[in-house]
Design a protein around this motif. Structure first.
Motif, PDB file in Angstrom:
ATOM      1  N   ALA A 373      19.237  47.001  48.670  1.00 18.35           N
ATOM      2  CA  ALA A 373      19.040  47.783  49.897  1.00 18.35           C
ATOM      3  C   ALA A 373      17.683  48.478  49.877  1.00 18.35           C
ATOM      4  N   GLN A 374      17.319  49.053  48.734  1.00 19.46           N
ATOM      5  CA  GLN A 374      16.034  49.726  48.619  1.00 19.46           C
ATOM      6  C   GLN A 374      14.883  48.743  48.797  1.00 19.46           C
ATOM      7  N   ALA A 375      15.041  47.545  48.257  1.00 16.82           N
ATOM      8  CA  ALA A 375      14.013  46.514  48.415  1.00 16.82           C
ATOM      9  C   ALA A 375      13.864  46.120  49.880  1.00 16.82           C
ATOM     10  N   GLU A 376      14.986  45.997  50.600  1.00 16.77           N
ATOM     11  CA  GLU A 376      14.931  45.672  52.028  1.00 16.77           C
ATOM     12  C   GLU A 376      14.118  46.715  52.798  1.00 16.77           C
ATOM     13  N   VAL A 377      14.305  47.988  52.446  1.00 17.45           N
ATOM     14  CA  VAL A 377      13.587  49.059  53.134  1.00 17.45           C
ATOM     15  C   VAL A 377      12.088  48.910  52.946  1.00 17.45           C
ATOM     16  N   PHE A 378      11.647  48.620  51.714  1.00 16.59           N
ATOM     17  CA  PHE A 378      10.212  48.523  51.461  1.00 16.59           C
ATOM     18  C   PHE A 378       9.631  47.172  51.889  1.00 16.59           C
ATOM     19  N   PHE A 379      10.392  46.083  51.697  1.00 15.92           N
ATOM     20  CA  PHE A 379       9.887  44.752  52.043  1.00 15.92           C
ATOM     21  C   PHE A 379       9.743  44.558  53.552  1.00 15.92           C
ATOM     22  N   CYS A 414       4.468  45.339  46.921  1.00 18.49           N
ATOM     23  CA  CYS A 414       4.600  44.646  48.204  1.00 18.49           C
ATOM     24  C   CYS A 414       3.775  45.306  49.305  1.00 18.49           C
ATOM     25  N   ALA A 415       3.484  44.523  50.346  1.00 19.10           N
ATOM     26  CA  ALA A 415       2.776  45.048  51.511  1.00 19.10           C
ATOM     27  C   ALA A 415       3.676  46.055  52.231  1.00 19.10           C
ATOM     28  N   LYS A 416       3.102  47.199  52.638  1.00 19.39           N
ATOM     29  CA  LYS A 416       3.886  48.268  53.268  1.00 19.39           C
ATOM     30  C   LYS A 416       3.216  48.754  54.545  1.00 19.39           C
ATOM     31  N   GLY A 417       2.759  47.836  55.353  1.00 15.13           N
ATOM     32  CA  GLY A 417       2.118  48.239  56.591  1.00 15.13           C
ATOM     33  C   GLY A 417       0.867  49.044  56.320  1.00 15.13           C
ATOM     34  N   ASP A 418       0.777  50.216  56.907  1.00 21.57           N
ATOM     35  CA  ASP A 418      -0.408  51.070  56.747  1.00 21.57           C
ATOM     36  C   ASP A 418      -0.349  51.937  55.494  1.00 21.57           C
ATOM     37  N   TYR A 419       0.739  51.814  54.721  1.00 22.92           N
ATOM     38  CA  TYR A 419       0.894  52.655  53.529  1.00 22.92           C
ATOM     39  C   TYR A 419       0.389  51.926  52.290  1.00 22.92           C
ATOM     40  N   SER A 420      -0.220  52.677  51.399  1.00 23.27           N
ATOM     41  CA  SER A 420      -0.776  52.077  50.185  1.00 23.27           C
ATOM     42  C   SER A 420       0.164  52.183  48.993  1.00 23.27           C
ATOM     43  N   VAL A 422       4.450  53.589  47.522  1.00 25.60           N
ATOM     44  CA  VAL A 422       5.787  54.085  47.822  1.00 25.60           C
ATOM     45  C   VAL A 422       5.746  55.578  48.111  1.00 25.60           C
ATOM     46  N   GLY A 423       4.912  56.291  47.368  1.00 26.11           N
ATOM     47  CA  GLY A 423       4.794  57.735  47.572  1.00 26.11           C
ATOM     48  C   GLY A 423       4.357  58.087  48.976  1.00 26.11           C
ATOM     49  N   ASP A 424       3.421  57.293  49.516  1.00 24.29           N
ATOM     50  CA  ASP A 424       2.957  57.541  50.885  1.00 24.29           C
ATOM     51  C   ASP A 424       4.070  57.300  51.899  1.00 24.29           C
ATOM     52  N   VAL A 425       4.881  56.265  51.648  1.00 25.93           N
ATOM     53  CA  VAL A 425       6.015  55.995  52.535  1.00 25.93           C
ATOM     54  C   VAL A 425       6.968  57.187  52.524  1.00 25.93           C
ATOM     55  N   LEU A 426       7.280  57.691  51.333  1.00 27.78           N
ATOM     56  CA  LEU A 426       8.239  58.784  51.208  1.00 27.78           C
ATOM     57  C   LEU A 426       7.696  60.083  51.787  1.00 27.78           C
ATOM     58  N   ARG A 427       6.393  60.216  51.772  1.00 28.69           N
ATOM     59  CA  ARG A 427       5.785  61.425  52.367  1.00 28.69           C
ATOM     60  C   ARG A 427       6.123  61.527  53.852  1.00 28.69           C
ATOM     61  N   ASP A 428       6.154  60.385  54.517  1.00 30.44           N
ATOM     62  CA  ASP A 428       6.394  60.378  55.968  1.00 30.44           C
ATOM     63  C   ASP A 428       7.770  59.843  56.354  1.00 30.44           C
ATOM     64  N   ILE A 429       8.674  59.758  55.402  1.00 30.75           N
ATOM     65  CA  ILE A 429       9.939  59.069  55.665  1.00 30.75           C
ATOM     66  C   ILE A 429      10.806  59.760  56.700  1.00 30.75           C
ATOM     67  N   ALA A 430      10.607  61.039  56.934  1.00 31.63           N
ATOM     68  CA  ALA A 430      11.412  61.767  57.930  1.00 31.63           C
ATOM     69  C   ALA A 430      10.802  61.709  59.324  1.00 31.63           C
ATOM     70  N   ARG A 431       9.585  61.185  59.441  1.00 30.46           N
ATOM     71  CA  ARG A 431       8.871  61.197  60.714  1.00 30.46           C
ATOM     72  C   ARG A 431       9.172  59.953  61.550  1.00 30.46           C
ATOM     73  N   ASP A 432       9.322  60.145  62.846  1.00 29.30           N
ATOM     74  CA  ASP A 432       9.464  59.033  63.811  1.00 29.30           C
ATOM     75  C   ASP A 432      10.512  58.015  63.382  1.00 29.30           C
ATOM     76  N   ASN A 433      11.685  58.487  63.009  1.00 29.46           N
ATOM     77  CA  ASN A 433      12.754  57.584  62.570  1.00 29.46           C
ATOM     78  C   ASN A 433      13.372  56.779  63.707  1.00 29.46           C
ATOM     79  N   TYR A 434      13.130  57.185  64.946  1.00 25.94           N
ATOM     80  CA  TYR A 434      13.773  56.500  66.060  1.00 25.94           C
ATOM     81  C   TYR A 434      13.371  55.021  66.126  1.00 25.94           C
ATOM     82  N   ASN A 435      12.206  54.686  65.642  1.00 26.36           N
ATOM     83  CA  ASN A 435      11.729  53.298  65.672  1.00 26.36           C
ATOM     84  C   ASN A 435      12.132  52.509  64.429  1.00 26.36           C
ATOM     85  N   TRP A 436      12.890  53.116  63.551  1.00 27.95           N
ATOM     86  CA  TRP A 436      13.258  52.441  62.305  1.00 27.95           C
ATOM     87  C   TRP A 436      14.504  51.577  62.436  1.00 27.95           C
TER      88      TRP A 436
END
Length: 582
Positions: A373-379, A414-420, A422-436
């Protein structure tokens, strides 16, 4: 090979049986309607010598018996037998011809699969009694029995109203129609012949072709008197049974895409191929994987022993893969992690090969399910795709430690869009969740509902309408992302009530995790953009425990709580994904 009349094929004191490895009876009413149209056409023809062609039947003699195995043509043969039986029953003296339908022991000269034989007898008894027996519906246990009942019901729609002279005329015409009779001395050779014959009516499944292909090579290069042929037959017989269980399982409508339940055999075959280095590739469909198997078998003919060992190993591994796939589906009934992975997150099918391999190797547990499940989130959840990484995970499924290390490593790289990172992803993980979308839903349940067990999750399922086969499945009922502070708060001039100073302040956090719930769509439609009291009543009616508890604190909800919940969720996410941080 010879053309023989239907009468000669079925009235020559021959006995027939359907090998137990064959797929179940699969014809439908539309196939019977086509056969009846052929019969009508032949009846109206100007010449009885037209030899109206009905198709092909490929047979092999049973060992130490005068009976024949029907290797190809069981659908047509079974239907013709039922139609002839019904027509004969409507003639003036049906008992006079009964020896062409029953042997000296009064057993039917056509034996269908053992699981269906008694039901087959009961279906034909309707003709003997000249009336339908609707109670048979309550005895149906297999897909084949369901088809047998429905097709005979269609036959009786045509035959039941005939007078005896009309029935005799139709039977006479049918007996003059022609089948192509192909007889081989053993099943292996018959299946080789079957490979080159087109089966009219129900298209051959890819697994039918695969079985025939494996037996073709086994029969040609083995001198074991058919031992491996029989092993392959037995294994594919089990595979077809398991495929039926997979299709009938309530999870089937939530796997893959909308066509999965209709194409179970083909899809699971290809998921298995994805875990075969010489066959599968993440860009391949089932047809391409099948082509690669054919090429691989051909390449091994220079060393017959290696070829036979491969066929034995491959066919057994395919069977074990189908078994394990079904066991994984069953886990959703006892494991909350499996439920969230397959019903809520609905992971990419490229993960299925590694998921099932973990089960086959005896190492699949809740931790492995959570890792996937965690891999699906990042992949796939960061607006990137990492198909090759998802596909290659099968290489590390021998042990939980190796799988854990591999999946963490791949998530970091793995490629993570505009994030370089995992830490950067987690920094913004609470933001704009409606599009997730589904990723928000999964994280909501993982965070808000960690006390829900498998039984509670299964209560979230709803029944779909019956499909074309009369089967009903269960899937996640529709759920929406619900904004707790309503989106019309600006136009209603209610910002101050929720602690906001201006519209910009609200718009900046309105789609954040802290302002969102997962709520049943039917409840969300009732709310629309209603006020707190309307929302409170809807939340109380939700099957999700968190929503019911949250309803009691709704009056005090606003900007401050959204910010607090965002911070709490972000801290939880850093702990949840801590192993993935560099």
């Amino acid at each position: 090979m010879a053309q023989e009349s239907v009468e000669k094929v079925f009235s020559n004191n021959r006995r027939f049986s359907i090998p137990k490895y064959q797929r179940d009876y699969a014809w439908k009413k539309k196939n019977l309607d086509e056969l009846w149209e052929d019969l009508e056409e032949a009846k109206n023809a100007s010449s009885d010598s037209m030899g109206h062609f009905l198709g092909t039947i490929v047979v092999a003699k049973e060992p130490n018996s005068d009976a024949y195995y029907i290797i190809d043509g069981q659908q047509r043969s079974t239907t013709i037998f039922m139609l002839r039986y019904a027509l004969n029953a409507k003639t003036k003296d049906p008992a006079w011809n009964m020896n062409i339908f029953r042997d000296e022991n009064k057993e039917l000269r056509l034996q269908v699969s053992p699981a269906n034989q008694e039901f087959f007898k009961a279906v034909l008894t309707q003709a003997d009694n000249n009336k339908r027996d609707t109670s048979l519906k309550n005895r149906i246990e297999t897909d084949g029995q369901k088809r047998l009942y429905e097709v005979f019901e269609a036959i009786w729609d045509y035959v039941g109203k005939l007078e005896s002279t009309e029935a005799k005329e139709y039977l006479s015409v049918l007996d003059k129609m022609v089948l192509m009779w192909l007889e081989e001395k053993d099943s292996g050779r018959a299946i080789r012949t079957f490979q080159s014959v087109n089966d009219r009516g129900v298209p051959l499944l890819l697994l039918d072709k695969l079985k025939a292909l494996l037996i073709l090579y086994s029969n040609k290069y083995s001198n074991d008197n058919g031992t491996l042929d029989n092993e392959i037959n037995e294994r594919f017989g089990e595979i077809f049974k398991i495929a039926t269980k997979i299709r009938k399982h309530k999870l089937s409508s939530s796997l893959g895409d909308r066509e999965f339940a209709k194409e179970v055999e083909t899809r699971v075959f290809n998921y298995h191929a994805l875990g075969q280095a010489d066959i599968g590739h993440y860009r391949y469909g089932a047809a391409e994987s099948f082509k690669k198997i054919k090429e691989l078998l051909k390449s091994k003919t220079k060393n017959p022993q290696e070829l036979l060992e491969y066929i034995d190993t491959y066919s057994n591994d395919l069977l074990e893969f189908f078994k394990a796939f079904y066991r994984v589906m069953q886990r959703t009934e006892t494991s909350a992690e499996a439920f969230k992975l397959l019903y809520i997150l609905r992971i990419n099918p490229l993960f299925y090969s590694s998921l099932v391999r973990l089960e086959m190797n005896g190492v699949l547990d809740d931790e492995c399910l959570r890792l996937l499940a965690q891999a699906e989130v990042f992949f796939y959840g960061c607006y990137s795709t990492n198909d090759s990484r998802a596909y290659n995970l099968y290489e590390a499924t021998d042990s939980k430690n190796s799988f854990r290390e591999r999946i963490i490593q791949e998530c970091k790289k793995c490629a993570k869009g505009d994030y370089s990172s995992v830490g950067d992803v987690l920094r913004d993980i609470a933001r704009d969740n409606y599009n997730w979308g589904k990723y928000f839903r999964y994280l909501f349940f993982a965070y808000r509902c960690d006390d829900m067990d498998a039984r509670a999750f299964n209560d979230l399922l709803s029944s779909d309408d019956e499909d074309d086969n009369g089967d009903s499945s269960k899937t996640m009922q529709p759920y929406d992302m619900e904004h707790i502070v309503p989106l019309n708060v600006v136009e209603n001039e209610a910002l101050e009530r929720y602690g906001f100073d201006n519209a910009n302040e609200f718009n900046a956090i309105k789609d954040d995790f802290g302002n969102l719930l997962v709520l049943e769509s039917k409840l969300n439609r009732k709310i629309r953009d209603g006020g707190a009291q309307i929302k409170k009543e809807a939340y109380k009616d939700s099957k999700i425990p968190y929503n019911r508890n949250f309803a009691n604190t709704l009056e005090s909800f606003g900007k401050k709580r959204i910010i607090e919940e965002n911070e709490k969720f972000t801290q939880w996410a850093r702990e949840f994904f801590k192993d993935f941080l560099c």
